[in-house]
Design an enzyme around this catalytic site. Sequence first.
Site, PDB file in Angstrom:
ATOM      1  N   LYS A  66       0.775  -1.029   0.209  1.00 52.51           N
ATOM      2  CA  LYS A  66       0.051  -0.055   0.006  1.00 52.51           C
ATOM      3  C   LYS A  66       0.838   1.073   0.216  1.00 52.51           C
ATOM      4  O   LYS A  66       2.188   1.080   0.397  1.00 52.51           O
ATOM      5  CB  LYS A  66      -0.805   0.039   1.538  1.00 52.51           C
ATOM      6  CG  LYS A  66      -2.397   0.867   1.101  1.00 52.51           C
ATOM      7  CD  LYS A  66      -3.210   0.119   0.190  1.00 52.51           C
ATOM      8  CE  LYS A  66      -4.681   0.898   0.115  1.00 52.51           C
ATOM      9  NZ  LYS A  66      -5.657   0.010  -0.174  1.00 52.51           N
TER      10      LYS A  66
HETATM   11  P1  NAD Z   1     -12.953   7.732  -3.337  1.00 52.44           P
HETATM   12  O1  NAD Z   1     -12.092   8.808  -3.127  1.00 52.44           O
HETATM   13  O2  NAD Z   1     -13.411   7.779  -4.751  1.00 52.44           O
HETATM   14  O3  NAD Z   1     -14.436   8.241  -2.545  1.00 52.44           O
HETATM   15  C1  NAD Z   1     -14.283   8.355  -1.293  1.00 52.44           C
HETATM   16  C2  NAD Z   1     -15.675   8.801  -0.599  1.00 52.44           C
HETATM   17  O4  NAD Z   1     -15.828   8.532   0.626  1.00 52.44           O
HETATM   18  C3  NAD Z   1     -16.355  10.173  -1.180  1.00 52.44           C
HETATM   19  O5  NAD Z   1     -17.408  10.226  -1.491  1.00 52.44           O
HETATM   20  C4  NAD Z   1     -16.013  10.849   0.297  1.00 52.44           C
HETATM   21  O6  NAD Z   1     -16.934  11.981   0.256  1.00 52.44           O
HETATM   22  C5  NAD Z   1     -16.392   9.776   1.196  1.00 52.44           C
HETATM   23  N1  NAD Z   1     -16.177   9.945   2.442  1.00 52.44           N
HETATM   24  C6  NAD Z   1     -14.618  10.457   2.929  1.00 52.44           C
HETATM   25  N2  NAD Z   1     -14.373  10.653   4.286  1.00 52.44           N
HETATM   26  C7  NAD Z   1     -16.033  10.318   4.489  1.00 52.44           C
HETATM   27  C8  NAD Z   1     -16.574  10.409   5.737  1.00 52.44           C
HETATM   28  N3  NAD Z   1     -16.050  10.894   6.980  1.00 52.44           N
HETATM   29  N4  NAD Z   1     -17.868  10.433   6.125  1.00 52.44           N
HETATM   30  C9  NAD Z   1     -18.424   9.974   5.011  1.00 52.44           C
HETATM   31  N5  NAD Z   1     -18.070  10.005   3.617  1.00 52.44           N
HETATM   32  C10 NAD Z   1     -16.829  10.139   3.604  1.00 52.44           C
HETATM   33  O7  NAD Z   1     -12.422   6.484  -2.610  1.00 52.44           O
HETATM   34  P2  NAD Z   1     -12.777   5.146  -2.934  1.00 52.44           P
HETATM   35  O8  NAD Z   1     -11.705   4.561  -4.047  1.00 52.44           O
HETATM   36  O9  NAD Z   1     -14.362   4.844  -3.142  1.00 52.44           O
HETATM   37  O10 NAD Z   1     -12.555   4.295  -1.635  1.00 52.44           O
HETATM   38  C11 NAD Z   1     -13.478   3.985  -0.704  1.00 52.44           C
HETATM   39  C12 NAD Z   1     -13.180   3.196   0.237  1.00 52.44           C
HETATM   40  O11 NAD Z   1     -13.011   1.914  -0.393  1.00 52.44           O
HETATM   41  C13 NAD Z   1     -11.667   3.034   1.057  1.00 52.44           C
HETATM   42  O12 NAD Z   1     -11.656   2.619   2.260  1.00 52.44           O
HETATM   43  C14 NAD Z   1     -10.953   2.435   0.089  1.00 52.44           C
HETATM   44  O13 NAD Z   1      -9.669   1.906   0.708  1.00 52.44           O
HETATM   45  C15 NAD Z   1     -11.699   1.222  -0.202  1.00 52.44           C
HETATM   46  N6  NAD Z   1     -11.365   0.587  -1.450  1.00 52.44           N
HETATM   47  C16 NAD Z   1     -11.414   1.089  -2.638  1.00 52.44           C
HETATM   48  C17 NAD Z   1     -10.853   0.249  -3.800  1.00 52.44           C
HETATM   49  C18 NAD Z   1     -10.898   0.887  -5.403  1.00 52.44           C
HETATM   50  O14 NAD Z   1     -10.677   0.030  -6.095  1.00 52.44           O
HETATM   51  N7  NAD Z   1     -10.986   2.246  -5.420  1.00 52.44           N
HETATM   52  C19 NAD Z   1     -10.793  -1.010  -3.687  1.00 52.44           C
HETATM   53  C20 NAD Z   1     -10.917  -1.564  -2.370  1.00 52.44           C
HETATM   54  C21 NAD Z   1     -11.195  -0.896  -1.273  1.00 52.44           C
END
Ligand code: NAD
Length: 447
Positions: free
Chosen positions: A110
Site C-alpha cells: 500500500k
Molecule cells: P474515493 O476517493 O473515490 O471516494 C471516497 C468517498 O468517501 C467520497 O465520496 C467521500 O466524500 C467519502 N468520504 C470520505 N470521508 C468520509 C466521511 N468521514 N464520511 C462520509 N463519507 C466520507 O475512494 P474509493 O476509492 O471509493 O475508496 C473508498 C473506500 O474503499 C476506501 O476505504 C478504500 O480503501 C476502499 N477500497 C477502494 C478500492 C478501489 O478500487 N478504489 C478497492 C478496495 C477498497
Amino acid sequence: MTEETLNIHTIARAQFDNALRYIEDIDKWDGLAEWLIAPQQIVSVTLPVVMDSGAVRTFRGYRVLHNTVRGPGKGGIRFHPSVDEDEVMALATWMTWKCAVVGIPFGGAKGGVACDPAHLSTDEKRRITRRFVSALGDNIGPHTDIPAPDLYTDSQTMAWVFDTYSMMHPGTNTLPVVTGKPLDIGGIVGRATATARGVYFSTEHFLALGEVPGLGGVSGTRVAIQGYGNAGRHAATIFDAEGATVIAVSDTKGTVFAPEGLDVAAVARHKDETGSVVGMANTTTMSPTDVLELECDILIPAAIETQITSRNAGAVKARVVSEAANGPTTPAADEILADRGIPVLPDILANAGGVAVSYFEWVQNLQNEEWDEDRVDESLRKRMYRATEAVITKRAELLKGLDASRQRWAAGHPDDPPLREPDYRMAATAFAVSRVMATEVERGVWP
Ligand code: NAD
C-alpha cells in the site's frame, strides 16, 4: 470501560492475533507468526513540490510492502490527510490477506501521500504524483510492487504513475507497473466498477447460500451506502440495477435519505454538478454518519476506516453489513454486531473485486492483450463466488473445531475468557493467513 483504539495498525494486528487462536498449525514452527505479520519493507520519502502559488510545500509519502511470499506487492496509493506509516502498514497487511482470500498471486502493499486533495489543484496533484513515483524509484515495478487507485486517487493519477515510471524505464513494456489506468493506456474495461461489482457478487452469493435468514438475494432489498466515490457511487448503480432499492447514500457533506428509494442516476448527476450528494431533490438530509444507523437490509460502508465502532454498532439496523471500504468496522463493533446477529462480510472478502480486476489488467498488460467486458465480468464473478464459499466453509470448519480451539487456548491462557464463536472476518483472516503460511513453509527461509 477503556476507550477502544481507532489506530488501524493496532486493529490489523489484533485481527491477526485473533485469527491465530483458531489456527493449530501456527505453533509448528516457532517464530512463524511474527514472520507472517512483520512488514517486509517500509519506504518513507520527502516530497518537495512547487504549488500553483509558487511556494514550495513538503509532503510525506509512504510505500509499504507487507509480504511478497505469494507474489509481487499489490495495493493502492491514497491521498489523504490521515496517511502515515501506521495507516499504510495496516492497509498493506490487509492487502496480503485480501489477495490470498481471492486467490490471486500477489502479496500485500500500500502507499499514500499525506495531503488534503480537497485543497489541491489538478496540476498540484500531478506534481505530487510524479515526485512520489520518482522518489520511490525501483521500489515499485511490474514484478516487484504494482500500485493502483485508492482513496482520492483515480485513473488519471494512475496515468501519471505509469507515465513517470515509463520515462524512467524507456524501451521496456512498463504497462504492468500500475493498474487502474485509463482504457487507452492499457487499462481494463470494468476496473472502475470492479470494487463495487465485487461487493455485489460476494453479497449476492452470501445471501443466495442462505447465510442471512430471510434474505435470499439482493433483489428486493433496501440498501444504505456510506461514501460516494469510486466504491460507493458504483455500488449504488449496481445494486439498483440488480433490483435493490437504494434508500440512502452519503459523502463528507452529509447523507441523503429517501425511504421510497433514490433515483440513483439523478443522484450521480447532482453529485457531478454540485460536488455533493447533499441538496438532491426530494430527499432528507442527515449527517454523514447517520446513514450507518438507518433501517435497511444491506449496509455498505464505502468511505473510510473506523466508521462502525463501539459507539454506534448498537444502533446499526441493517441485516447484513458488506464492507466496500477497508477497515470500516472496529473489533469492538464486530463483537457487538455478532452478538446482535448481524453478519459482516469483511473487507478482505467483500471489496476484493478491485484487486481481482487489477490482476486481470496486469495479466492483460504482460501479454499485450485486451480482455472484453464479458470475460472480465465472468472471471470476477467466479472468483468472488469461490472466495465467498471458501470463507463460509472456513467458518463452518472453525465452528466445528471450536471446542478444541478453546481447550488449546485455555491451556496457555487460563485467565482469558473462552474464545468467541468465529465471525466471517475471523474466518477470512484465518483462511488467508493459513494460505500465506503454507507458502512460507513450502518456500522456507532464504538462504
Ligand atoms: P474515493 O476517493 O473515490 O471516494 C471516497 C468517498 O468517501 C467520497 O465520496 C467521500 O466524500 C467519502 N468520504 C470520505 N470521508 C468520509 C466521511 N468521514 N464520511 C462520509 N463519507 C466520507 O475512494 P474509493 O476509492 O471509493 O475508496 C473508498 C473506500 O474503499 C476506501 O476505504 C478504500 O480503501 C476502499 N477500497 C477502494 C478500492 C478501489 O478500487 N478504489 C478497492 C478496495 C477498497
